[in-house]
Structure formats: structure tokens, C-alpha cells
Design a protein around this motif. Sequence first.
Motif, mmCIF file in Angstrom:
data_model
loop_
_atom_site.group_PDB
_atom_site.id
_atom_site.type_symbol
_atom_site.label_atom_id
_atom_site.label_comp_id
_atom_site.label_asym_id
_atom_site.label_seq_id
_atom_site.Cartn_x
_atom_site.Cartn_y
_atom_site.Cartn_z
ATOM 1 N N ALA A 56 10.621 6.473 3.549
ATOM 2 C CA ALA A 56 11.160 7.821 3.718
ATOM 3 C C ALA A 56 12.676 7.809 3.581
ATOM 4 O O ALA A 56 13.261 8.712 2.958
ATOM 5 N N ARG A 57 13.316 6.795 4.135
ATOM 6 C CA ARG A 57 14.766 6.671 4.021
ATOM 7 C C ARG A 57 15.172 6.503 2.555
ATOM 8 O O ARG A 57 16.115 7.148 2.078
ATOM 9 N N ASN A 58 14.459 5.659 1.831
ATOM 10 C CA ASN A 58 14.772 5.461 0.409
ATOM 11 C C ASN A 58 14.552 6.745 -0.399
ATOM 12 O O ASN A 58 15.352 7.071 -1.283
ATOM 13 N N ALA B 93 9.725 13.958 3.493
ATOM 14 C CA ALA B 93 9.193 14.656 4.665
ATOM 15 C C ALA B 93 7.756 14.228 4.961
ATOM 16 O O ALA B 93 7.386 14.030 6.128
ATOM 17 N N ILE B 94 6.961 14.058 3.928
ATOM 18 C CA ILE B 94 5.580 13.598 4.123
ATOM 19 C C ILE B 94 5.558 12.192 4.701
ATOM 20 O O ILE B 94 4.790 11.883 5.620
ATOM 21 N N LEU C 194 11.415 17.775 -4.907
ATOM 22 C CA LEU C 194 10.133 17.067 -4.778
ATOM 23 C C LEU C 194 10.290 15.740 -4.045
ATOM 24 O O LEU C 194 9.413 15.347 -3.259
ATOM 25 N N THR C 195 11.400 15.051 -4.252
ATOM 26 C CA THR C 195 11.628 13.798 -3.538
ATOM 27 C C THR C 195 11.882 14.060 -2.067
ATOM 28 O O THR C 195 11.463 13.277 -1.207
ATOM 29 N N LEU C 196 12.526 15.181 -1.757
ATOM 30 C CA LEU C 196 12.725 15.559 -0.364
ATOM 31 C C LEU C 196 11.394 15.881 0.311
ATOM 32 O O LEU C 196 11.177 15.520 1.468
ATOM 33 N N VAL C 197 10.496 16.519 -0.427
ATOM 34 C CA VAL C 197 9.148 16.782 0.107
ATOM 35 C C VAL C 197 8.418 15.464 0.362
ATOM 36 O O VAL C 197 7.758 15.296 1.395
ATOM 37 N N MET C 198 8.545 14.509 -0.560
ATOM 38 C CA MET C 198 7.914 13.211 -0.363
ATOM 39 C C MET C 198 8.495 12.505 0.856
ATOM 40 O O MET C 198 7.753 11.897 1.641
ATOM 41 N N CYS D 178 0.822 -1.215 0.000
ATOM 42 C CA CYS D 178 0.000 0.000 0.000
ATOM 43 C C CYS D 178 0.854 1.263 0.000
ATOM 44 O O CYS D 178 0.636 2.177 -0.805
ATOM 45 N N VAL D 179 1.825 1.326 0.894
ATOM 46 C CA VAL D 179 2.682 2.510 0.962
ATOM 47 C C VAL D 179 3.567 2.571 -0.284
ATOM 48 O O VAL D 179 3.779 3.651 -0.847
ATOM 49 N N GLY D 180 4.052 1.426 -0.735
ATOM 50 C CA GLY D 180 4.874 1.391 -1.936
ATOM 51 C C GLY D 180 4.125 1.870 -3.165
ATOM 52 O O GLY D 180 4.686 2.558 -4.015
ATOM 53 N N ARG D 181 2.859 1.518 -3.247
ATOM 54 C CA ARG D 181 2.049 1.977 -4.385
ATOM 55 C C ARG D 181 1.889 3.497 -4.337
ATOM 56 O O ARG D 181 2.005 4.176 -5.360
ATOM 57 N N ALA D 182 1.665 4.042 -3.157
ATOM 58 C CA ALA D 182 1.540 5.496 -3.024
ATOM 59 C C ALA D 182 2.853 6.190 -3.375
ATOM 60 O O ALA D 182 2.856 7.218 -4.073
ATOM 61 N N VAL D 183 3.964 5.622 -2.922
ATOM 62 C CA VAL D 183 5.273 6.190 -3.243
ATOM 63 C C VAL D 183 5.542 6.076 -4.743
ATOM 64 O O VAL D 183 6.109 6.988 -5.353
ATOM 65 N N PHE D 184 5.124 4.979 -5.353
ATOM 66 C CA PHE D 184 5.298 4.816 -6.796
ATOM 67 C C PHE D 184 4.572 5.915 -7.563
ATOM 68 O O PHE D 184 5.133 6.509 -8.486
ATOM 69 N N PHE D 185 3.327 6.192 -7.198
ATOM 70 C CA PHE D 185 2.584 7.227 -7.910
ATOM 71 C C PHE D 185 3.181 8.609 -7.658
ATOM 72 O O PHE D 185 3.194 9.461 -8.555
ATOM 73 N N GLY D 186 3.686 8.843 -6.447
ATOM 74 C CA GLY D 186 4.401 10.084 -6.189
ATOM 75 C C GLY D 186 5.661 10.180 -7.026
ATOM 76 O O GLY D 186 5.981 11.236 -7.581
ATOM 77 N N GLY D 187 6.384 9.066 -7.134
ATOM 78 C CA GLY D 187 7.584 9.033 -7.966
ATOM 79 C C GLY D 187 7.261 9.244 -9.436
ATOM 80 O O GLY D 187 8.039 9.863 -10.167
ATOM 81 N N LEU D 188 6.129 8.731 -9.877
ATOM 82 C CA LEU D 188 5.698 8.947 -11.261
ATOM 83 C C LEU D 188 5.446 10.433 -11.515
ATOM 84 O O LEU D 188 5.879 10.978 -12.543
#
Length: 127
Positions: free
Chosen positions: A100-102, A50-51, A44-48, A11-21
Motif C-alpha cells: 500500500a505504501r509503494n 486504499a484497497i 486508480l493507483t490511489l484506489v489500489m 501472493c500479494v505482489g502478484r495481485a498488485v502486479f495484475f492490478g498495476g497491469l
Amino acid sequence: MEKTRQLAMLCVGRAVFFGGLAISLVMISFAFDFALALQAGAILTLVMAAILLWFAFTAERREPKRTEVWMLLAENERPRNDHAKRAFRTMMQEVHTHYARNAFVFSVSFFAMSTLLQVTGVEWGLG
């Protein structure tokens, strides 16, 4: 609990994937200047990151019933007592911290590559 962790990673990976997209599309829009594209990606990745850290820090106070992982779990696999809910919150905190670390590592990499391009004066781009 391992199935719950795998669902949380999904679930979190899918959200991170769409953010990365979305971040990669912004970076592509700056293709005329690769250093600028890398800077935008880094910010933008730093903002992600932080979120994701905010989600990790607030996971202890979040009700498990209000998560996507809860909805995907079978009725008999959902945490019922306080101890199980505490373990669920801790697991969600660990998963968010992992992503977040990644994201932070990617952000630092983008910053480093952008700085390298700017310092060397290389004019790479599609323009």
C-alpha cells in the motif's frame, strides 16, 4: 516464518502486479493526452492503495485458512496455535501495508507529473 513472509510477498505482489497491469492499460488508452493518462493512473493507483490498506486493517480479524498463503504453505508449516495465527495475521498486515505504501508513492508521483504537465502547458500525447 521467513518462508511464510516470502510467500505472502509473492501472493500479494502478484495481485498488485495484475492490478498495476490493468492500471497501465487504462493509462495507455489515454495516450492521446499524457496528463490525463497520468491523472487516471494516479486515481486508480490511489484506489489500489486504499484497497491494500483495507486488507491491512482487516488482517487481524481474517482467518488465516481463507488466504492464498495458507494454501501454498506445506501442511507442517501452517500456523496451528493462537500465537502462531496472531503472528501470521501481523505478518500479512505488514505485507499489505508495504505494498500500500509503494502504491501510494506511485500515485503521488503520477499526480505530481500530471500537475507538472498541466501547469507548464506542455501538450504531450499521441494525437
